[in-house]
Write a protein that holds these residues in place. Structure first.
Motif, PDB file in Angstrom:
ATOM      1  N   LYS A   1       0.789  -0.820  -0.344  1.00 20.67           N
ATOM      2  CA  LYS A   1       0.099   0.132   0.410  1.00 20.67           C
ATOM      3  C   LYS A   1       1.113   1.311   0.104  1.00 20.67           C
ATOM      4  O   LYS A   1       1.726   1.103   0.589  1.00 20.67           O
ATOM      5  CB  LYS A   1      -1.052   0.126   1.143  1.00 20.67           C
ATOM      6  N   LYS A   2       0.147   2.233  -0.465  1.00 22.97           N
ATOM      7  CA  LYS A   2       1.398   3.802  -1.226  1.00 22.97           C
ATOM      8  C   LYS A   2       1.051   4.209   0.197  1.00 22.97           C
ATOM      9  O   LYS A   2       0.215   4.355   1.409  1.00 22.97           O
ATOM     10  CB  LYS A   2       0.435   4.328  -1.614  1.00 22.97           C
TER      11      LYS A   2
ATOM     12  N   CYS B   1     -13.051   9.745  -3.875  1.00 24.43           N
ATOM     13  CA  CYS B   1     -12.222   9.093  -3.430  1.00 24.43           C
ATOM     14  C   CYS B   1     -12.308   7.863  -4.246  1.00 24.43           C
ATOM     15  O   CYS B   1     -11.251   7.343  -5.086  1.00 24.43           O
ATOM     16  CB  CYS B   1     -13.037   8.800  -2.377  1.00 24.43           C
ATOM     17  N   ARG B   2     -13.345   7.157  -5.130  1.00 24.56           N
ATOM     18  CA  ARG B   2     -13.837   6.428  -6.106  1.00 24.56           C
ATOM     19  C   ARG B   2     -13.008   7.073  -7.299  1.00 24.56           C
ATOM     20  O   ARG B   2     -12.442   6.002  -7.654  1.00 24.56           O
ATOM     21  CB  ARG B   2     -14.963   6.451  -5.729  1.00 24.56           C
ATOM     22  N   LEU B   3     -12.901   7.950  -7.788  1.00 27.29           N
ATOM     23  CA  LEU B   3     -12.206   9.095  -9.393  1.00 27.29           C
ATOM     24  C   LEU B   3     -10.970   8.930  -8.865  1.00 27.29           C
ATOM     25  O   LEU B   3      -9.445   8.131  -9.797  1.00 27.29           O
ATOM     26  CB  LEU B   3     -12.705   9.980  -9.167  1.00 27.29           C
ATOM     27  N   HIS B   4     -10.241   8.221  -7.699  1.00 29.55           N
ATOM     28  CA  HIS B   4      -8.453   8.409  -7.708  1.00 29.55           C
ATOM     29  C   HIS B   4      -8.522   7.246  -6.030  1.00 29.55           C
ATOM     30  O   HIS B   4      -7.201   7.282  -6.123  1.00 29.55           O
ATOM     31  CB  HIS B   4      -8.699   9.784  -6.162  1.00 29.55           C
ATOM     32  N   SER B   5      -9.155   6.082  -6.941  1.00 31.82           N
ATOM     33  CA  SER B   5      -9.001   4.937  -6.068  1.00 31.82           C
ATOM     34  C   SER B   5      -8.608   5.191  -4.857  1.00 31.82           C
ATOM     35  O   SER B   5      -7.271   4.553  -4.381  1.00 31.82           O
ATOM     36  CB  SER B   5      -8.019   4.775  -6.720  1.00 31.82           C
ATOM     37  N   ILE B   6      -9.555   5.654  -4.318  1.00 30.17           N
ATOM     38  CA  ILE B   6      -8.640   5.958  -2.656  1.00 30.17           C
ATOM     39  C   ILE B   6      -9.740   5.485  -1.155  1.00 30.17           C
ATOM     40  O   ILE B   6     -10.864   5.508  -1.619  1.00 30.17           O
ATOM     41  CB  ILE B   6      -8.634   7.222  -2.101  1.00 30.17           C
TER      42      ILE B   6
ATOM     43  N   PHE C   1     -10.059   7.262   4.115  1.00 26.47           N
ATOM     44  CA  PHE C   1      -9.901   9.021   3.461  1.00 26.47           C
ATOM     45  C   PHE C   1      -9.988   9.797   4.938  1.00 26.47           C
ATOM     46  O   PHE C   1      -9.888  10.315   5.649  1.00 26.47           O
ATOM     47  CB  PHE C   1     -10.811   9.030   2.754  1.00 26.47           C
ATOM     48  N   HIS C   2     -11.716   9.108   5.331  1.00 27.09           N
ATOM     49  CA  HIS C   2     -11.910   9.683   6.903  1.00 27.09           C
ATOM     50  C   HIS C   2     -10.996   9.258   7.681  1.00 27.09           C
ATOM     51  O   HIS C   2     -11.137  10.015   9.190  1.00 27.09           O
ATOM     52  CB  HIS C   2     -13.817   9.094   6.982  1.00 27.09           C
ATOM     53  N   ASN C   3     -10.571   8.688   8.069  1.00 18.61           N
ATOM     54  CA  ASN C   3      -9.149   8.292   9.023  1.00 18.61           C
ATOM     55  C   ASN C   3      -8.485   9.383   9.160  1.00 18.61           C
ATOM     56  O   ASN C   3      -8.299   9.896  10.059  1.00 18.61           O
ATOM     57  CB  ASN C   3      -9.228   7.442   9.015  1.00 18.61           C
ATOM     58  N   LYS C   4      -8.350   9.737   7.677  1.00 18.28           N
ATOM     59  CA  LYS C   4      -6.597  10.557   7.949  1.00 18.28           C
ATOM     60  C   LYS C   4      -7.535  11.868   8.236  1.00 18.28           C
ATOM     61  O   LYS C   4      -6.688  12.416   8.518  1.00 18.28           O
ATOM     62  CB  LYS C   4      -5.982  10.730   6.616  1.00 18.28           C
ATOM     63  N   VAL C   5      -8.563  12.101   7.640  1.00 14.21           N
ATOM     64  CA  VAL C   5      -9.378  13.094   7.971  1.00 14.21           C
ATOM     65  C   VAL C   5      -9.421  14.095   9.730  1.00 14.21           C
ATOM     66  O   VAL C   5      -8.752  14.516  10.274  1.00 14.21           O
ATOM     67  CB  VAL C   5     -11.133  13.955   7.127  1.00 14.21           C
ATOM     68  N   SER C   6      -9.952  12.331   9.679  1.00 14.20           N
ATOM     69  CA  SER C   6      -9.601  12.481  11.482  1.00 14.20           C
ATOM     70  C   SER C   6      -8.412  12.707  12.156  1.00 14.20           C
ATOM     71  O   SER C   6      -8.288  13.666  13.367  1.00 14.20           O
ATOM     72  CB  SER C   6     -10.797  11.184  11.889  1.00 14.20           C
ATOM     73  N   ASP C   7      -7.273  11.788  11.766  1.00 12.49           N
ATOM     74  CA  ASP C   7      -6.562  12.323  12.700  1.00 12.49           C
ATOM     75  C   ASP C   7      -5.744  13.541  12.297  1.00 12.49           C
ATOM     76  O   ASP C   7      -5.225  14.233  13.536  1.00 12.49           O
ATOM     77  CB  ASP C   7      -5.677  11.261  11.812  1.00 12.49           C
TER      78      ASP C   7
END
Length: 131
Positions: A5-6, A31-36, A41-47
């Motif tokens: 994983k990146k 996120c769907r368009l960028h394969s994320i 994504f939401h975990n990173k926003v929260s972090d």
């Protein structure tokens, strides 16, 4: 062997989140368009919020209610750009327009879900046309 994983830095995530939140798309669609993964994504926003990073709010879902078209009168008629024929522009379907501005030679439609920056910049440009 499965692909690793990146791993992205906090700065990279901040840039991705900013790109998503200013795209005009809902988080899930972007996120769907960028394969994320939307969960990642939401975990990173929260972090990042826990680290006191400033995170833009998500785009609101487009409203399904009817919007009023308000006429806008400007002091003088703008002169169309001779390099841009009327046939060069594609109209936005009226069903998706939240704001419509009509002037002699111009019709501007701003779609539901347009960012505050888009609306502000459009109105500022219109103000420069008349003064």
């Amino acid at each position: 062997m499965p692909e690793k994983k990146k791993t992205r830095s906090d700065q990279e995530w901040l840039e991705l989140i900013q790109e998503c939140r200013t795209s005009g798309l809902p988080d899930r669609e972007w996120c769907r368009l960028h394969s994320i993964s939307i969960k990642t994504f939401h975990n990173k926003v929260s972090d990042l919020k826990k680290k006191s990073c400033i995170i833009p709010d998500p785009q609101a879902a487009p409203s399904r209610q009817m919007h009023e078209v308000v006429p806008l009168e400007l002091g003088s008629s703008p002169v169309p750009d001779p390099g841009c024929a009327a046939s060069d522009t594609l109209p936005v379907p009226a069903a998706h327009a939240a704001i419509t501005v009509r002037m002699p030679g111009y019709s501007i439609e701003i779609a539901d879900g347009a960012s505050e920056d888009t609306i502000r910049n459009t109105l500022l440009a219109l103000g420069r046309l008349c003064c």
